[in-house]
Design a protein around this motif. Structure first.
Motif, PDB file in Angstrom:
ATOM      1  N   ALA A   1     -33.433 -15.729 -56.561  1.00 51.66           N
ATOM      2  CA  ALA A   1     -34.425 -14.691 -56.779  1.00 51.66           C
ATOM      3  C   ALA A   1     -35.293 -14.591 -55.530  1.00 51.66           C
ATOM      4  CB  ALA A   1     -35.283 -15.039 -57.986  1.00 51.66           C
ATOM      5  N   LEU A   2     -35.895 -13.461 -55.380  1.00 56.50           N
ATOM      6  CA  LEU A   2     -36.786 -13.236 -54.247  1.00 56.50           C
ATOM      7  C   LEU A   2     -38.222 -13.482 -54.686  1.00 56.50           C
ATOM      8  CD1 LEU A   2     -35.111  -9.959 -53.013  1.00 56.50           C
ATOM      9  CD2 LEU A   2     -34.836 -12.239 -52.039  1.00 56.50           C
ATOM     10  N   MET A   3     -39.116 -13.539 -53.714  1.00 58.33           N
ATOM     11  CA  MET A   3     -40.543 -13.687 -54.003  1.00 58.33           C
ATOM     12  C   MET A   3     -41.333 -12.859 -53.002  1.00 58.33           C
ATOM     13  SD  MET A   3     -41.098 -17.545 -52.559  1.00 58.33           S
ATOM     14  CE  MET A   3     -42.786 -17.535 -51.989  1.00 58.33           C
TER      15      MET A   3
ATOM     16  N   PRO B   1     -38.674 -13.917 -61.486  1.00 55.64           N
ATOM     17  CA  PRO B   1     -37.372 -14.486 -61.151  1.00 55.64           C
ATOM     18  C   PRO B   1     -36.354 -14.364 -62.278  1.00 55.64           C
ATOM     19  CG  PRO B   1     -38.981 -16.233 -61.478  1.00 55.64           C
ATOM     20  CD  PRO B   1     -39.733 -14.932 -61.519  1.00 55.64           C
ATOM     21  N   GLY B   2     -36.808 -14.177 -63.493  1.00 56.46           N
ATOM     22  CA  GLY B   2     -35.895 -13.991 -64.609  1.00 56.46           C
ATOM     23  C   GLY B   2     -35.227 -12.627 -64.623  1.00 56.46           C
TER      24      GLY B   2
ATOM     25  N   PRO C   1     -37.337 -20.330 -52.879  1.00 61.71           N
ATOM     26  CA  PRO C   1     -36.624 -21.607 -52.868  1.00 61.71           C
ATOM     27  C   PRO C   1     -36.649 -22.341 -54.206  1.00 61.71           C
ATOM     28  CG  PRO C   1     -38.694 -21.808 -51.694  1.00 61.71           C
ATOM     29  CD  PRO C   1     -38.532 -20.358 -52.042  1.00 61.71           C
ATOM     30  N   GLN C   2     -37.516 -21.919 -55.120  1.00 64.58           N
ATOM     31  CA  GLN C   2     -37.571 -22.553 -56.437  1.00 64.58           C
ATOM     32  C   GLN C   2     -36.597 -21.936 -57.433  1.00 64.58           C
ATOM     33  OE1 GLN C   2     -41.663 -22.554 -57.638  1.00 64.58           O
ATOM     34  NE2 GLN C   2     -42.178 -24.204 -56.230  1.00 64.58           N
ATOM     35  N   HIS C   3     -35.899 -20.887 -57.016  1.00 63.62           N
ATOM     36  CA  HIS C   3     -34.949 -20.204 -57.902  1.00 63.62           C
ATOM     37  C   HIS C   3     -33.638 -19.961 -57.156  1.00 63.62           C
ATOM     38  CE1 HIS C   3     -37.851 -19.627 -61.095  1.00 63.62           C
ATOM     39  NE2 HIS C   3     -38.723 -19.387 -60.138  1.00 63.62           N
ATOM     40  N   VAL C   4     -32.924 -21.040 -56.877  1.00 63.85           N
ATOM     41  CA  VAL C   4     -31.674 -20.969 -56.137  1.00 63.85           C
ATOM     42  C   VAL C   4     -30.559 -20.535 -57.082  1.00 63.85           C
ATOM     43  CG1 VAL C   4     -30.007 -22.283 -54.786  1.00 63.85           C
ATOM     44  CG2 VAL C   4     -32.452 -22.750 -54.548  1.00 63.85           C
ATOM     45  N   GLU C   5     -29.884 -19.434 -56.727  1.00 66.26           N
ATOM     46  CA  GLU C   5     -28.787 -18.904 -57.526  1.00 66.26           C
ATOM     47  C   GLU C   5     -27.694 -18.392 -56.606  1.00 66.26           C
ATOM     48  OE1 GLU C   5     -30.720 -16.713 -61.257  1.00 66.26           O
ATOM     49  OE2 GLU C   5     -31.724 -16.211 -59.381  1.00 66.26           O
TER      50      GLU C   5
END
Length: 83
Positions: free
Chosen positions: A2-4, A35-36, A63-67
């Motif tokens: 996901a992006l931020m 991020p969901g 970096p907290q949502h690596v997919e």
């Protein structure tokens, strides 16, 4: 992944209407990405539209949502499934 949106965001309102998953909304001080809901536009476009249009380049990978791309496609399919 996901992006931020970082605190360098200038609230220019360019990204929000371009998000096909409605993952971008105004936060307390600047826009934020859920991020969901963020698929980095996988399933919709070749590249993330918010990143392509952002005039200040403040939308990195979260970096907290690596997919993986496959995981993003699965998320896209879940988000677009009809009930």
């Amino acid at each position: 992944m996901a992006l931020m949106i970082t605190d360098e965001c200038i609230n220019c309102d360019v990204c929000e209407p371009e998000c096909p998953n409605n993952a971008i909304a105004m936060g307390a001080e600047y826009y934020e990405i859920d991020p969901g809901k963020c698929t980095e536009c996988v399933g919709h476009h070749e590249e993330p539209q918010c990143v392509a249009l952002c005039p200040v380049a403040c939308i990195p990978v979260n970096p907290q949502h690596v997919e993986t791309r496959e995981m993003l496609m699965q998320k896209y399919l879940r988000l677009t499934a009809t009930a």
